[in-house]
Design a protein around this motif. Structure first.
Motif, PDB file in Angstrom:
ATOM      1  N   PHE A 268       0.827  -1.211   0.000  1.00  0.00           N
ATOM      2  CA  PHE A 268       0.000   0.000   0.000  1.00  0.00           C
ATOM      3  C   PHE A 268       0.859   1.259   0.000  1.00  0.00           C
ATOM      4  CE2 PHE A 268      -2.295   3.349   2.355  1.00  0.00           C
ATOM      5  CZ  PHE A 268      -3.399   3.502   1.507  1.00  0.00           C
ATOM      6  N   MET A 269       1.909   1.273   0.824  1.00  0.00           N
ATOM      7  CA  MET A 269       2.749   2.459   0.948  1.00  0.00           C
ATOM      8  C   MET A 269       4.204   2.051   1.107  1.00  0.00           C
ATOM      9  SD  MET A 269       2.164   5.730   3.448  1.00  0.00           S
ATOM     10  CE  MET A 269       0.535   5.916   2.732  1.00  0.00           C
ATOM     11  N   VAL A 270       5.087   2.847   0.542  1.00  0.00           N
ATOM     12  CA  VAL A 270       6.518   2.545   0.550  1.00  0.00           C
ATOM     13  C   VAL A 270       7.129   2.821   1.919  1.00  0.00           C
ATOM     14  CG1 VAL A 270       8.757   3.230  -0.379  1.00  0.00           C
ATOM     15  CG2 VAL A 270       6.788   3.006  -1.907  1.00  0.00           C
ATOM     16  N   ALA A 271       7.667   1.793   2.556  1.00  0.00           N
ATOM     17  CA  ALA A 271       8.622   1.924   3.673  1.00  0.00           C
ATOM     18  C   ALA A 271       8.186   2.861   4.781  1.00  0.00           C
ATOM     19  CB  ALA A 271       9.988   2.353   3.123  1.00  0.00           C
ATOM     20  N   ILE A 272       7.002   2.629   5.320  1.00  0.00           N
ATOM     21  CA  ILE A 272       6.562   3.345   6.523  1.00  0.00           C
ATOM     22  C   ILE A 272       6.541   2.318   7.645  1.00  0.00           C
ATOM     23  CG2 ILE A 272       4.745   4.688   7.628  1.00  0.00           C
ATOM     24  CD1 ILE A 272       5.943   6.139   5.296  1.00  0.00           C
ATOM     25  N   GLY A 273       7.515   2.336   8.505  1.00  0.00           N
ATOM     26  CA  GLY A 273       7.634   1.331   9.550  1.00  0.00           C
ATOM     27  C   GLY A 273       6.970   1.733  10.844  1.00  0.00           C
ATOM     28  N   ASP A 274       7.372   1.061  11.933  1.00  0.00           N
ATOM     29  CA  ASP A 274       6.763   1.284  13.245  1.00  0.00           C
ATOM     30  C   ASP A 274       6.872   2.730  13.706  1.00  0.00           C
ATOM     31  OD1 ASP A 274       5.622  -1.145  14.283  1.00  0.00           O
ATOM     32  OD2 ASP A 274       7.625  -1.978  14.370  1.00  0.00           O
ATOM     33  N   VAL A 275       8.040   3.312  13.580  1.00  0.00           N
ATOM     34  CA  VAL A 275       8.262   4.662  14.103  1.00  0.00           C
ATOM     35  C   VAL A 275       7.321   5.656  13.431  1.00  0.00           C
ATOM     36  CG1 VAL A 275       9.896   6.568  14.316  1.00  0.00           C
ATOM     37  CG2 VAL A 275      10.670   4.213  14.666  1.00  0.00           C
ATOM     38  N   TYR A 276       7.355   5.681  12.116  1.00  0.00           N
ATOM     39  CA  TYR A 276       6.600   6.711  11.400  1.00  0.00           C
ATOM     40  C   TYR A 276       5.097   6.456  11.422  1.00  0.00           C
ATOM     41  CZ  TYR A 276      11.171   8.288  10.023  1.00  0.00           C
ATOM     42  OH  TYR A 276      12.463   8.745  10.062  1.00  0.00           O
ATOM     43  N   SER A 277       4.685   5.196  11.403  1.00  0.00           N
ATOM     44  CA  SER A 277       3.245   4.932  11.484  1.00  0.00           C
ATOM     45  C   SER A 277       2.692   5.407  12.828  1.00  0.00           C
ATOM     46  CB  SER A 277       2.944   3.446  11.272  1.00  0.00           C
ATOM     47  OG  SER A 277       3.611   2.639  12.217  1.00  0.00           O
ATOM     48  N   ASP A 278       3.416   5.145  13.926  1.00  0.00           N
ATOM     49  CA  ASP A 278       2.956   5.608  15.238  1.00  0.00           C
ATOM     50  C   ASP A 278       2.912   7.132  15.306  1.00  0.00           C
ATOM     51  OD1 ASP A 278       2.664   3.045  16.156  1.00  0.00           O
ATOM     52  OD2 ASP A 278       4.427   3.045  17.438  1.00  0.00           O
ATOM     53  N   GLU A 279       3.924   7.786  14.778  1.00  0.00           N
ATOM     54  CA  GLU A 279       3.975   9.249  14.844  1.00  0.00           C
ATOM     55  C   GLU A 279       2.925   9.894  13.949  1.00  0.00           C
ATOM     56  OE1 GLU A 279       5.986  11.122  16.960  1.00  0.00           O
ATOM     57  OE2 GLU A 279       6.299   9.117  17.810  1.00  0.00           O
ATOM     58  N   ILE A 280       2.682   9.316  12.795  1.00  0.00           N
ATOM     59  CA  ILE A 280       1.654   9.835  11.888  1.00  0.00           C
ATOM     60  C   ILE A 280       0.276   9.715  12.523  1.00  0.00           C
ATOM     61  CG2 ILE A 280       0.453   9.349   9.715  1.00  0.00           C
ATOM     62  CD1 ILE A 280       3.299   8.537   8.627  1.00  0.00           C
ATOM     63  N   LEU A 281      -0.010   8.571  13.110  1.00  0.00           N
ATOM     64  CA  LEU A 281      -1.333   8.364  13.711  1.00  0.00           C
ATOM     65  C   LEU A 281      -1.535   9.249  14.934  1.00  0.00           C
ATOM     66  CD1 LEU A 281      -1.617   4.498  13.260  1.00  0.00           C
ATOM     67  CD2 LEU A 281      -2.923   6.267  12.052  1.00  0.00           C
ATOM     68  N   PHE A 282      -0.481   9.486  15.702  1.00  0.00           N
ATOM     69  CA  PHE A 282      -0.610  10.415  16.825  1.00  0.00           C
ATOM     70  C   PHE A 282      -0.894  11.827  16.317  1.00  0.00           C
ATOM     71  CE2 PHE A 282       1.278  13.653  19.581  1.00  0.00           C
ATOM     72  CZ  PHE A 282       0.530  13.444  20.733  1.00  0.00           C
ATOM     73  N   ALA A 283      -0.147  12.260  15.314  1.00  0.00           N
ATOM     74  CA  ALA A 283      -0.355  13.604  14.776  1.00  0.00           C
ATOM     75  C   ALA A 283      -1.762  13.762  14.209  1.00  0.00           C
ATOM     76  CB  ALA A 283       0.688  13.902  13.706  1.00  0.00           C
ATOM     77  N   ALA A 284      -2.321  12.656  13.674  1.00  0.00           N
ATOM     78  CA  ALA A 284      -3.664  12.702  13.103  1.00  0.00           C
ATOM     79  C   ALA A 284      -4.755  12.515  14.156  1.00  0.00           C
ATOM     80  CB  ALA A 284      -3.808  11.618  12.032  1.00  0.00           C
ATOM     81  N   GLY A 285      -4.384  12.095  15.379  1.00  0.00           N
ATOM     82  CA  GLY A 285      -5.361  11.859  16.430  1.00  0.00           C
ATOM     83  C   GLY A 285      -6.184  10.610  16.221  1.00  0.00           C
ATOM     84  N   LEU A 286      -5.582   9.588  15.569  1.00  0.00           N
ATOM     85  CA  LEU A 286      -6.307   8.362  15.240  1.00  0.00           C
ATOM     86  C   LEU A 286      -5.636   7.152  15.867  1.00  0.00           C
ATOM     87  CD1 LEU A 286      -6.833   9.115  11.444  1.00  0.00           C
ATOM     88  CD2 LEU A 286      -8.570   9.268  13.249  1.00  0.00           C
ATOM     89  N   ARG A 287      -6.440   6.227  16.389  1.00  0.00           N
ATOM     90  CA  ARG A 287      -5.909   4.998  16.963  1.00  0.00           C
ATOM     91  C   ARG A 287      -5.363   4.089  15.870  1.00  0.00           C
ATOM     92  NH1 ARG A 287      -7.201   2.616  22.069  1.00  0.00           N
ATOM     93  NH2 ARG A 287      -7.119   0.620  20.951  1.00  0.00           N
ATOM     94  N   TYR A 288      -4.413   3.254  16.263  1.00  0.00           N
ATOM     95  CA  TYR A 288      -3.782   2.330  15.326  1.00  0.00           C
ATOM     96  C   TYR A 288      -4.749   1.294  14.774  1.00  0.00           C
ATOM     97  CZ  TYR A 288      -3.742  -1.110  19.125  1.00  0.00           C
ATOM     98  OH  TYR A 288      -4.113  -1.986  20.127  1.00  0.00           O
ATOM     99  N   ASP A 289      -5.822   0.958  15.539  1.00  0.00           N
ATOM    100  CA  ASP A 289      -6.740  -0.097  15.125  1.00  0.00           C
ATOM    101  C   ASP A 289      -8.031   0.432  14.497  1.00  0.00           C
ATOM    102  OD1 ASP A 289      -7.647   0.987  17.486  1.00  0.00           O
ATOM    103  OD2 ASP A 289      -7.770  -0.922  18.578  1.00  0.00           O
ATOM    104  N   ARG A 290      -8.103   1.717  14.214  1.00  0.00           N
ATOM    105  CA  ARG A 290      -9.275   2.251  13.517  1.00  0.00           C
ATOM    106  C   ARG A 290      -9.339   1.663  12.102  1.00  0.00           C
ATOM    107  NH1 ARG A 290     -11.372   7.445  14.746  1.00  0.00           N
ATOM    108  NH2 ARG A 290     -12.484   7.332  12.753  1.00  0.00           N
ATOM    109  N   PRO A 291     -10.481   1.110  11.691  1.00  0.00           N
ATOM    110  CA  PRO A 291     -10.600   0.598  10.318  1.00  0.00           C
ATOM    111  C   PRO A 291     -10.483   1.734   9.308  1.00  0.00           C
ATOM    112  CG  PRO A 291     -12.362  -0.252  11.735  1.00  0.00           C
ATOM    113  CD  PRO A 291     -11.689   0.852  12.499  1.00  0.00           C
ATOM    114  N   SER A 292      -9.742   1.489   8.250  1.00  0.00           N
ATOM    115  CA  SER A 292      -9.495   2.550   7.268  1.00  0.00           C
ATOM    116  C   SER A 292     -10.752   2.971   6.519  1.00  0.00           C
ATOM    117  CB  SER A 292      -8.443   2.088   6.257  1.00  0.00           C
ATOM    118  OG  SER A 292      -8.918   0.984   5.504  1.00  0.00           O
ATOM    119  N   ASN A 293     -11.774   2.122   6.501  1.00  0.00           N
ATOM    120  CA  ASN A 293     -13.005   2.468   5.787  1.00  0.00           C
ATOM    121  C   ASN A 293     -14.057   3.080   6.716  1.00  0.00           C
ATOM    122  OD1 ASN A 293     -13.317  -0.045   7.105  1.00  0.00           O
ATOM    123  ND2 ASN A 293     -15.074  -0.572   5.791  1.00  0.00           N
TER     124      ASN A 293
END
Length: 279
Positions: free
Chosen positions: A171-196
């Protein structure tokens, strides 16, 4: 593992430091497991003969692959793997352990490939074969920014927990644990929120966070953690680890709401988030 921002830092460094340099000689070092890195070429001489005398015309990046386009209609490709480093050094600098390949230029020192994990790959392609080798349908936000409504439609189609989706290399190039956690925090979204199950406002926040975090990480020269330890082309660590809001901060207070950061299992790893700020 070097992720998208770190690979982009290396691309920009290579563009600045070695474009226009001509390759004088190539050493595939004995006793360093270098033959595994150049396995596509079978013999040292086969690999060396494709490079010696060629000039570096252009630097490109396709996903995680770094592409050094040469003036002999060939492209030198680096996949640094989990722990590989590219270092631009003087010819007199001590060669570190686990250095597999040393490329000497007629002017301008060495480019060295160091890989203690022995998982990286270095190979040469005909220019006409590069597109097929590097082809991917994964999003590359640093190369091809999307309109947010296009991004929204892609999220709707996948119906996948957000962190799992962000870390999916299909789906996306090379976004690992660090950046996925930081992106979701900045967006105010939980890691387990369904994308749809995101509102249009959620999608806008997620897209903005995605772009801002990745761009800020590149400006900070990447993230350097203890293992593996990323360094830029000059051997200097990144600085984005100083800006991390949730990753590896279990039990510390959230810099936004002062509640504790939580760590939970996620696949084969963990995820870090703020239960108060992310919903």
């Amino acid at each position: 593992m070097p992720e998208l921002p770190e690979i982009e830092v290396l691309r920009r460094d290579l563009e600045k430091e070695i474009v226009g340099r001509r390759i004088k000689e190539v050493e595939v070092r004995p006793g360093s497991n270098a033959m595994k890195a150049i396995a596509r070429h079978g013999r040292r001489k086969d690999f060396q003969d494709l490079l010696v005398g060629a000039k570096v015309d252009r630097i490109d990046r396709k996903g995680r692959l770094l592409l050094l386009e040469l003036d002999n209609d060939k492209t030198l490709v680096f996949d640094v793997g989990r722990a590989g480093q590219l270092l631009k050094t003087s010819a007199s600098d001590e060669i570190p352990t686990h250095t597999h390949i040393v490329i000497a230029f007629t002017i301008g020192g060495h480019l060295r490939f160091v890989d203690p994990a022995k998982e990286g790959e270095v190979f040469v392609l005909e220019n006409e074969d590069v597109e097929a080798e590097a082809a991917t349908n994964a999003l590359d936000p640093l190369e091809q920014p999307l309109a947010w409504h296009t991004f929204s439609a892609m999220l709707e189609e996948r119906k996948t927990p957000l962190k799992e989706l962000l870390m999916d290399p299909g789906f996306m190039v090379a976004i690992g644990d660090v950046y996925s956690d930081e992106i979701l925090f900045a967006a105010g979204l939980r890691y387990d929120r369904p994308s749809n199950k995101l509102s249009s406002q959620d999608v806008r926040r997620l897209y903005r966070a995605l772009m801002e975090i990745l761009q800020d990480a590149v400006k900070a020269r990447g993230t350097t953690l203890a293992d593996p330890r990323f360094t830029d082309l000059q051997g200097d660590p990144g600085q984005f680890q100083l800006e991390l809001k949730v990753y590896d901060r279990e039990g510390e207070f959230c810099r936004r709401c002062r509640n504790d950061i939580v760590k939970e299992p996620f696949g084969d790893s963990y995820t870090y988030f703020c239960p108060q700020c992310q919903s």
